[in-house]
Design a protein around this motif. Structure first.
Motif, short mmCIF file in Angstrom:
data_model
loop_
_atom_site.label_atom_id
_atom_site.label_comp_id
_atom_site.label_asym_id
_atom_site.label_seq_id
_atom_site.Cartn_x
_atom_site.Cartn_y
_atom_site.Cartn_z
N TYR A 304 -18.03 -19.83 -25.52
CA TYR A 304 -19.31 -20.46 -25.26
C TYR A 304 -19.18 -21.44 -24.10
N ASP A 305 -20.20 -21.49 -23.29
CA ASP A 305 -20.33 -22.55 -22.29
C ASP A 305 -21.55 -23.36 -22.71
N PHE A 306 -21.32 -24.55 -23.23
CA PHE A 306 -22.39 -25.35 -23.79
C PHE A 306 -23.22 -26.08 -22.73
N ALA A 307 -22.80 -26.03 -21.48
CA ALA A 307 -23.47 -26.80 -20.44
C ALA A 307 -24.66 -26.07 -19.83
N LYS A 308 -24.73 -24.74 -20.03
CA LYS A 308 -25.80 -23.99 -19.36
C LYS A 308 -26.07 -22.69 -20.11
N GLU A 309 -27.02 -21.91 -19.60
CA GLU A 309 -27.35 -20.63 -20.20
C GLU A 309 -26.14 -19.69 -20.17
N ASN A 310 -25.97 -18.94 -21.25
CA ASN A 310 -24.91 -17.92 -21.33
C ASN A 310 -25.61 -16.56 -21.40
N TYR A 311 -25.62 -15.84 -20.30
CA TYR A 311 -26.43 -14.61 -20.23
C TYR A 311 -25.71 -13.43 -20.87
N VAL A 312 -26.39 -12.74 -21.75
CA VAL A 312 -25.86 -11.56 -22.42
C VAL A 312 -26.95 -10.51 -22.55
N LYS A 313 -26.54 -9.25 -22.56
CA LYS A 313 -27.48 -8.15 -22.76
C LYS A 313 -27.34 -7.55 -24.16
N GLU A 314 -26.54 -8.18 -25.00
CA GLU A 314 -26.18 -7.59 -26.28
C GLU A 314 -26.84 -8.24 -27.49
N LEU A 315 -27.83 -9.10 -27.30
CA LEU A 315 -28.44 -9.75 -28.45
C LEU A 315 -29.18 -8.76 -29.34
N TRP A 316 -29.61 -7.63 -28.79
CA TRP A 316 -30.23 -6.60 -29.63
C TRP A 316 -29.22 -6.04 -30.62
N ILE A 317 -27.92 -6.12 -30.29
CA ILE A 317 -26.87 -5.72 -31.21
C ILE A 317 -26.56 -6.86 -32.17
N ALA A 318 -26.38 -8.06 -31.63
CA ALA A 318 -26.00 -9.21 -32.45
C ALA A 318 -27.08 -9.60 -33.44
N GLU A 319 -28.32 -9.66 -32.97
CA GLU A 319 -29.42 -10.09 -33.84
C GLU A 319 -30.15 -8.88 -34.46
N GLY A 320 -30.50 -7.91 -33.64
CA GLY A 320 -31.18 -6.73 -34.17
C GLY A 320 -30.31 -5.98 -35.16
N GLY A 321 -29.02 -5.87 -34.85
CA GLY A 321 -28.10 -5.20 -35.76
C GLY A 321 -27.97 -5.93 -37.08
N SER A 322 -27.97 -7.26 -37.03
CA SER A 322 -27.90 -8.05 -38.27
C SER A 322 -29.19 -7.92 -39.06
N ASP A 323 -30.31 -7.79 -38.36
CA ASP A 323 -31.58 -7.54 -39.04
C ASP A 323 -31.55 -6.20 -39.78
N TYR A 324 -31.05 -5.18 -39.09
CA TYR A 324 -31.00 -3.84 -39.67
C TYR A 324 -30.12 -3.82 -40.92
N TYR A 325 -28.92 -4.34 -40.79
CA TYR A 325 -28.00 -4.30 -41.92
C TYR A 325 -28.33 -5.34 -42.98
N GLY A 326 -28.93 -6.45 -42.58
CA GLY A 326 -29.33 -7.43 -43.57
C GLY A 326 -30.28 -6.83 -44.59
N SER A 327 -31.25 -6.04 -44.11
CA SER A 327 -32.19 -5.37 -45.01
C SER A 327 -31.54 -4.19 -45.73
N LEU A 328 -30.73 -3.43 -45.00
CA LEU A 328 -30.10 -2.25 -45.59
C LEU A 328 -29.18 -2.63 -46.74
N PHE A 329 -28.51 -3.77 -46.64
CA PHE A 329 -27.63 -4.21 -47.71
C PHE A 329 -28.42 -4.56 -48.97
N LEU A 330 -29.67 -5.01 -48.79
CA LEU A 330 -30.50 -5.29 -49.97
C LEU A 330 -30.79 -4.00 -50.73
N VAL A 331 -31.02 -2.92 -49.99
CA VAL A 331 -31.28 -1.63 -50.64
C VAL A 331 -30.01 -1.10 -51.29
N ARG A 332 -28.93 -1.12 -50.54
CA ARG A 332 -27.67 -0.56 -51.04
C ARG A 332 -27.14 -1.32 -52.25
#
Length: 594
Positions: A304-332
């Motif tokens: 992490y660089d706490f002094a400024k923006e940290n640009y990433v293109k992978e938040l759809w994996i980090a957050e979207g993926g956690s959303d997908y599996y967070g719900s899927l684990f409730l079913v499973r």
């Protein structure tokens, strides 16, 4: 050889002796003022440095937006080795340069803290909470050094944190470096600390606030989620984990951390089955982050660089993926029925197809632009922006089905995530979208170039029907006929229903209604949000409605011609003649029987 060994030993000892010692102290002598009292002492500093630059972080982990924590700092001062004041000046909005006299510098300042629901910092007469990045400054060149924190609690308050206790103390803690320190939130007050063991590791359910919760049930359900994640990932990457929970009337949401999470829930949200499932969904999402983003981390935020923006293109994996599996684990794990889960996904299809922004901004663009778009909640967000949470979860579902289909159900996205964790876990290099694509292709047994170009980097409409078909499911309209819609989404405010979202091209949009308009009457009769939601679908396309609204405290009228909503609400039904592969994919995906 002996002189060489002795010389090496002396050099090592000298290098160790030259490493600065870092000690933070946190006070809260007058909680009602919302002011933390902070001291940071850096001793054994190199004699060659004439100044020391102290930096206040600009953001915290888990939320990709600039907070500018320096704005809450007041009454800054600094002293040298002899305890006498030294000169200092500000270089920019978040950097204090201190003149060094001797080999130590101690700075003192206060931080105004009254934003509990932002999960950054809060202090009042009841308790204190802080994400360390919002309160403690750091020196960039010493970020990798170990440090200690001494907390001086108010009266009989006690401390709950994922930091390691130093020497068995209840108020003194240690961290191997600043990044780890910044990722361990601290609660100080009379909170409950309920300990329980799962898979040989100590866990704590910390609760601040009163509510209609059942402590034993929550611990049992959290135990189930811990075991499910241990089975999925293969290891628990911590020795002790804390589920931090704030139960207050305005609380909600959560933030993941290295060995804890801070979540919010309302006092009466635990007896209602739907509300409690929502809380479990939040818990599941945040706990899944323990691996997906805290261990398995995109290259742009590693470190992490706490002094400024940290640009990433992978938040759809980090957050979207956690959303997908967070719900899927409730079913499973039987917290959510299969029927309710499928109903939820069918609802996601309509939301995806209705949102104009999904046709303009890709998942990787949404991730990269999080700092200036997603969290800004601009008036045009719905029409011009995608959402790496929702779209990411949708992409995970489509990719999961694609891998299962192409591999004859011998592999799935589960395998991809586990492999990613092994190859890119914390301590190794961070990953990129290209890395994720390559691993997915390994398990799919084919190229996924078109999938990623069209849906991940592009804005091609998602082929939901095709993906559902792999699992023997058919996506069909819930109603036999399309119904009229206004295209303005409202919530009750003031005397009427205020527009908080307006779809581009919708009837209300074309009639020149605006975000923020307060609808007080329809055809001369007063309306609220419930009235609009009930009455408009009962009308007919082509019907003209007269809306009376307040805009900037001025009454205005608009004539709206209704049209049928182009995207219907959907439902999922099982195929009447499923193949063995379809049934196998369905069963493997949901961990159930067709």
């Amino acid at each position: 050889m002996k002189p060489l060994i002795l010389f090496t030993t002396i050099l090592t000892a000298m290098a160790s002796a030259q490493n600065p010692t870092i000690q933070y102290t946190l006070g809260m002598s007058k909680p009602h003022t919302h002011l933390f009292e902070v001291e940071a002492s850096f001793t054994r500093l190199p004699s060659g440095d004439k100044t020391v630059d102290f930096i206040m972080p600009a953001w915290r982990t888990g939320r990709y937006v600039i907070f500018d924590f320096a704005g809450a700092v007041q009454e800054f001062s600094a002293v040298g080795e002899n305890g006498k004041p030294v000169d200092w000046s500000k270089l920019d909005k978040e950097t204090w340069r201190v003149e060094k006299q001797g080999n130590s510098v101690t700075i003192r300042y206060k931080v105004y803290a009254d934003e509990f629901n932002m999960r950054t910092k809060g202090l009042n007469s009841e308790h204190a909470f802080l994400d360390p990045s919002s309160v403690f400054m750091y020196v960039d060149k010493y970020k990798s050094l170990p440090l200690q924190l001494l907390v001086n609690p108010y009266k009989d308050w006690h401390v709950t944190t994922g930091l390691d206790a130093a020497g068995g103390s209840k108020t003194k803690f240690s961290a191997p470096n600043y990044e780890y320190f910044a990722d361990c939130p601290v609660e100080i007050g009379n909170q409950k600390d309920l300990e329980f063991d799962v898979e040989g590791k100590r866990h704590v359910l910390m609760i601040y606030g009163d509510g209609n919760y059942d402590e034993k049930k929550m611990i049992a359900d959290m135990t189930t989620l811990v075991k499910a994640n241990k089975e999925f990932w293969g290891a628990l990457p911590y020795e002790r984990y804390i589920f931090m929970l704030h139960v207050t009337p305005s609380a909600g949401g959560g933030t993941e951390h290295i060995n804890s999470t801070i979540m919010g829930a309302r006092p009466l949200a635990f007896k209602n089955p739907d509300a409690y499932r929502g809380f479990l969904g939040l818990t599941s999402h945040e706990y899944f982050h323990t691996w997906n983003v805290k261990q398995l981390r995109p290259a742009g935020i590693h470190p992490y660089d706490f002094a400024k923006e940290n640009y990433v293109k992978e938040l759809w994996i980090a957050e979207g993926g956690s959303d997908y599996y967070g719900s899927l684990f409730l079913v499973r794990n039987s917290f959510l029925t299969v029927d309710n889960y499928l109903q939820s996904i069918a609802g996601s299809v309509q939301q995806d197809r209705l949102k104009p922004g999904n046709r303009l901004q890709s998942a990787t663009e949404s991730s990269f632009d999080a700092w200036v778009k997603l969290w800004r909640n601009s008036p045009n967000a719905y029409n011009a922006e995608s959402d790496y949470y929702d779209k990411g979860a949708n992409l995970f579902f489509l990719l999961d089905m694609e891998i299962r289909q192409s591999s004859d159900n011998k592999a799935s996205l589960d395998d991809v995530m586990k492999a990613m964790f092994q190859r890119f876990r914390l301590g190794k290099k961070g990953y990129t979208v290209d890395d994720f694509q390559k691993v997915a292709e390994e398990f799919a047994g084919k190229s996924l170039k078109s999938f990623f170009q069209d849906y991940v980097h592009g804005t091609k409409l998602l082929e939901w029907e095709k993906a559902f078909g792999y699992a023997g499911l058919e996506l069909v309209p819930r109603d036999t006929t399309l119904k009229p819609w206004l295209g303005a989404f409202t919530n009750d405010a003031g005397a009427g229903a205020r527009i908080n979202r307006l779809a581009a091209g919708s009837p209300a949009y074309e009639a020149e209604m605006n975000l923020g308009d307060e609808i007080v009457a329809m055809n001369g009769m007063r309306v609220r949000t419930a009235d609009l939601n009930q009455r408009i679908p009962e009308m007919k396309a082509g019907e003209k409605l007269r809306f009376t609204v307040f805009r900037d405290d001025m009454l205005r009228e608009f004539e709206v011609t209704l049209r049928n909503q182009e995207v219907p609400p959907y439902k999922l039904v099982k195929s009447k003649n499923p193949t063995e592969l379809q049934k196998a994919i369905y069963d493997g995906w949901l961990k159930t029987n067709w």
